[in-house]
Enzyme design. Sequence first.
Site, PDB file in Angstrom:
ATOM      1  N   ASP A   1       0.834  -1.210   0.000  1.00  0.00           N
ATOM      2  CA  ASP A   1       0.000   0.000   0.000  1.00  0.00           C
ATOM      3  C   ASP A   1       0.868   1.259   0.000  1.00  0.00           C
ATOM      4  OD1 ASP A   1      -2.325  -1.442  -0.089  1.00  0.00           O
ATOM      5  OD2 ASP A   1      -2.787  -1.192   2.041  1.00  0.00           O
ATOM      6  N   TYR A   2       1.929   1.231   0.774  1.00  0.00           N
ATOM      7  CA  TYR A   2       2.860   2.362   0.828  1.00  0.00           C
ATOM      8  C   TYR A   2       3.502   2.579  -0.543  1.00  0.00           C
ATOM      9  CZ  TYR A   2       6.738   5.227   2.579  1.00  0.00           C
ATOM     10  OH  TYR A   2       7.638   6.235   2.793  1.00  0.00           O
ATOM     11  N   ASN A   3       3.936   1.501  -1.206  1.00  0.00           N
ATOM     12  CA  ASN A   3       4.529   1.638  -2.534  1.00  0.00           C
ATOM     13  C   ASN A   3       3.519   2.147  -3.558  1.00  0.00           C
ATOM     14  OD1 ASN A   3       7.286   1.165  -2.330  1.00  0.00           O
ATOM     15  ND2 ASN A   3       7.045  -1.037  -2.392  1.00  0.00           N
TER      16      ASN A   3
END
Length: 111
Positions: free
Chosen positions: A61-63
Amino acid sequence: MRSRRWSQAYPCPPVSSSCQGAVKLIEAAKKAGIRRFVLLSSVFADEPEKWGDPALAGITDYNIAKFFADQWLVRDSGLDYTIVQPGNLLDEPGRRRRHTRPRGREQGATP
């Protein structure tokens, strides 16, 4: 050239505060007359095909958020930019060495 609104240009993933926050900072920099923006991204944020790697699986999700923010900066901001993609941190003693790019990955010098 008029900037597109973030929500119109890219549908944002569930971690939208991360990508929208970066876009808001980019836009604020433009309004303040800043010509170069430095963005701290994530390792392989621009290579979705690598996100399935077990070492990266916990930050998908961060990427995704970083991918969208990086794309906005590159394609829509009109600013000069530097995107920093730090590598993975290891839970082991340091070796007092630094690498400026991942091994085997050809990239140009950071301006």
